[in-house]
Design a protein around this motif. Structure first.
Motif, PDB file in Angstrom:
ATOM      1  N   MET A 103      15.555 -13.774 -11.605  1.00  0.00           N
ATOM      2  CA  MET A 103      14.262 -14.371 -11.328  1.00  0.00           C
ATOM      3  C   MET A 103      13.236 -13.258 -11.141  1.00  0.00           C
ATOM      4  N   LYS A 104      12.024 -13.483 -11.625  1.00  0.00           N
ATOM      5  CA  LYS A 104      10.949 -12.501 -11.502  1.00  0.00           C
ATOM      6  C   LYS A 104      10.000 -12.933 -10.384  1.00  0.00           C
ATOM      7  N   ILE A 105       9.653 -11.972  -9.518  1.00  0.00           N
ATOM      8  CA  ILE A 105       8.704 -12.207  -8.428  1.00  0.00           C
ATOM      9  C   ILE A 105       7.522 -11.266  -8.658  1.00  0.00           C
ATOM     10  N   TYR A 106       6.321 -11.811  -8.646  1.00  0.00           N
ATOM     11  CA  TYR A 106       5.122 -10.998  -8.844  1.00  0.00           C
ATOM     12  C   TYR A 106       4.539 -10.630  -7.489  1.00  0.00           C
TER      13      TYR A 106
ATOM     14  N   LEU B 247       1.227  -5.715   0.935  1.00  0.00           N
ATOM     15  CA  LEU B 247       1.678  -6.337  -0.306  1.00  0.00           C
ATOM     16  C   LEU B 247       1.741  -7.838  -0.111  1.00  0.00           C
ATOM     17  N   GLU B 248       1.788  -8.573  -1.223  1.00  0.00           N
ATOM     18  CA  GLU B 248       1.811 -10.035  -1.109  1.00  0.00           C
ATOM     19  C   GLU B 248       2.352 -10.650  -2.399  1.00  0.00           C
ATOM     20  N   ILE B 249       3.183 -11.674  -2.250  1.00  0.00           N
ATOM     21  CA  ILE B 249       3.684 -12.402  -3.412  1.00  0.00           C
ATOM     22  C   ILE B 249       2.534 -13.218  -3.995  1.00  0.00           C
ATOM     23  N   ILE B 250       2.429 -13.195  -5.325  1.00  0.00           N
ATOM     24  CA  ILE B 250       1.413 -14.024  -5.980  1.00  0.00           C
ATOM     25  C   ILE B 250       2.110 -14.994  -6.930  1.00  0.00           C
ATOM     26  N   GLU B 251       1.550 -16.196  -6.985  1.00  0.00           N
ATOM     27  CA  GLU B 251       2.187 -17.220  -7.798  1.00  0.00           C
ATOM     28  C   GLU B 251       1.252 -17.830  -8.838  1.00  0.00           C
TER      29      GLU B 251
ATOM     30  N   ILE C 281      -1.460 -13.272 -11.223  1.00  0.00           N
ATOM     31  CA  ILE C 281      -0.432 -12.446 -11.856  1.00  0.00           C
ATOM     32  C   ILE C 281      -1.051 -11.610 -12.971  1.00  0.00           C
ATOM     33  N   LEU C 282      -1.898 -12.211 -13.784  1.00  0.00           N
ATOM     34  CA  LEU C 282      -2.551 -11.490 -14.872  1.00  0.00           C
ATOM     35  C   LEU C 282      -3.415 -10.348 -14.340  1.00  0.00           C
ATOM     36  N   ILE C 283      -4.175 -10.606 -13.278  1.00  0.00           N
ATOM     37  CA  ILE C 283      -5.052  -9.571 -12.708  1.00  0.00           C
ATOM     38  C   ILE C 283      -4.218  -8.400 -12.201  1.00  0.00           C
ATOM     39  N   GLU C 284      -3.104  -8.685 -11.527  1.00  0.00           N
ATOM     40  CA  GLU C 284      -2.235  -7.610 -11.039  1.00  0.00           C
ATOM     41  C   GLU C 284      -1.640  -6.813 -12.193  1.00  0.00           C
ATOM     42  N   LYS C 285      -1.279  -7.493 -13.271  1.00  0.00           N
ATOM     43  CA  LYS C 285      -0.751  -6.787 -14.447  1.00  0.00           C
ATOM     44  C   LYS C 285      -1.823  -5.871 -15.028  1.00  0.00           C
ATOM     45  N   ILE C 286      -3.046  -6.366 -15.120  1.00  0.00           N
ATOM     46  CA  ILE C 286      -4.146  -5.536 -15.633  1.00  0.00           C
ATOM     47  C   ILE C 286      -4.319  -4.304 -14.742  1.00  0.00           C
ATOM     48  N   LYS C 287      -4.352  -4.506 -13.432  1.00  0.00           N
ATOM     49  CA  LYS C 287      -4.517  -3.381 -12.496  1.00  0.00           C
ATOM     50  C   LYS C 287      -3.392  -2.363 -12.663  1.00  0.00           C
ATOM     51  N   ASN C 288      -2.161  -2.854 -12.759  1.00  0.00           N
ATOM     52  CA  ASN C 288      -1.019  -1.948 -12.887  1.00  0.00           C
ATOM     53  C   ASN C 288      -1.047  -1.185 -14.202  1.00  0.00           C
ATOM     54  N   TYR C 289      -1.465  -1.846 -15.285  1.00  0.00           N
ATOM     55  CA  TYR C 289      -1.556  -1.142 -16.568  1.00  0.00           C
ATOM     56  C   TYR C 289      -2.722  -0.155 -16.584  1.00  0.00           C
ATOM     57  N   CYS C 290      -3.793  -0.457 -15.873  1.00  0.00           N
ATOM     58  CA  CYS C 290      -4.897   0.513 -15.740  1.00  0.00           C
ATOM     59  C   CYS C 290      -4.380   1.766 -15.037  1.00  0.00           C
TER      60      CYS C 290
ATOM     61  N   ILE D 211      12.695  -3.091 -10.346  1.00  0.00           N
ATOM     62  CA  ILE D 211      11.445  -3.177  -9.596  1.00  0.00           C
ATOM     63  C   ILE D 211      10.424  -2.288 -10.293  1.00  0.00           C
ATOM     64  N   GLU D 212       9.340  -2.905 -10.717  1.00  0.00           N
ATOM     65  CA  GLU D 212       8.226  -2.211 -11.372  1.00  0.00           C
ATOM     66  C   GLU D 212       6.981  -2.437 -10.520  1.00  0.00           C
ATOM     67  N   LEU D 213       5.906  -1.714 -10.839  1.00  0.00           N
ATOM     68  CA  LEU D 213       4.651  -1.977 -10.153  1.00  0.00           C
ATOM     69  C   LEU D 213       4.221  -3.399 -10.452  1.00  0.00           C
ATOM     70  N   GLY D 214       4.063  -4.208  -9.419  1.00  0.00           N
ATOM     71  CA  GLY D 214       3.586  -5.572  -9.587  1.00  0.00           C
ATOM     72  C   GLY D 214       4.653  -6.625  -9.749  1.00  0.00           C
ATOM     73  N   GLU D 215       5.911  -6.221  -9.903  1.00  0.00           N
ATOM     74  CA  GLU D 215       6.946  -7.239 -10.069  1.00  0.00           C
ATOM     75  C   GLU D 215       8.331  -6.727  -9.684  1.00  0.00           C
TER      76      GLU D 215
END
Length: 194
Positions: A1-4, A59-63, A68-77, A31-35
């Motif tokens: 299971m993936k947790i963001y 830190l905080e779980i996002i659902e 989730i998309l915003i956190e992915k963008i931040k992590n890729y930046c 475990i990666e940045l954001g997930e």
């Protein structure tokens, strides 16, 4: 299971998440940045406990899909900035490639949620990295500009001043003045004790 997970920005965040998962007898696979990916499904009770543990360090779980998309963008930046060699791809193409979504869509979604642009956010990240590099004195200003993918030292200096209010040189001198002030304070203390 993936947790963001929101606000993961460094390796120590990964350690905190790993320890929190293990404390709850959950088994992290990756475990990666954001997930975090775990072997088992997580029930609502354990998810709440995990959230409570990681909230202590910001830190905080996002659902929500948007979150989730915003956190992915931040992590890729952040990943884009941390690339050690000169980047031959621009940020918009990098994000499009990583997320397999149109950059205009990513940009609009990011701006709606954060009230900032992706470029603005990335420039803030770059300046935090630049401040760190200046403080640790590992690189001169030209090397910092090159490592952070600025077209020139002048472009770097302009952006640094815009974000921090100081030129890189002035910022470096402030650090040295603070260091001297602390040394002087210690010397004063020693003189009073003798």
């Amino acid at each position: 299971m993936k947790i963001y997970i929101k606000n993961m920005a460094c390796e120590s965040c990964k350690v905190v998440v790993k320890e929190a998962l293990e404390e709850l007898n959950l088994h992290p696979v990756k475990i990666e940045l954001g997930e975090a990916v775990i072997k088992e499904e997580i029930n609502t009770e354990k998810k709440k406990k995990l959230n409570t543990i990681i909230k202590k360090v910001g830190l905080e779980i996002i659902e929500s899909k948007g979150g989730i998309l915003i956190e992915k963008i931040k992590n890729y930046c952040q990943e884009y900035i941390d690339i050690k060699k000169p980047v031959k791809i621009n940020l918009s193409d990098f994000l499009t490639e990583k997320l397999d979504l149109d950059y205009n869509y990513l940009s609009n979604a990011f701006s709606e949620v954060t009230s900032s642009t992706i470029i603005n956010y990335t420039n803030l990240l770059k300046m935090e990295k630049a401040k760190e590099m200046i403080l640790f004195e590992e690189y001169n200003f030209s090397e910092i500009a090159r490592q952070l993918n600025f077209s020139s030292l002048s472009a770097f200096s302009t952006q640094f001043k815009k974000v921090t209010g100081f030129s890189p040189t002035h910022f470096k001198n402030l650090k040295e003045k603070r260091r001297k002030a602390i040394q002087e304070l210690n010397e004063d203390l020693e003189q009073k004790n003798h």
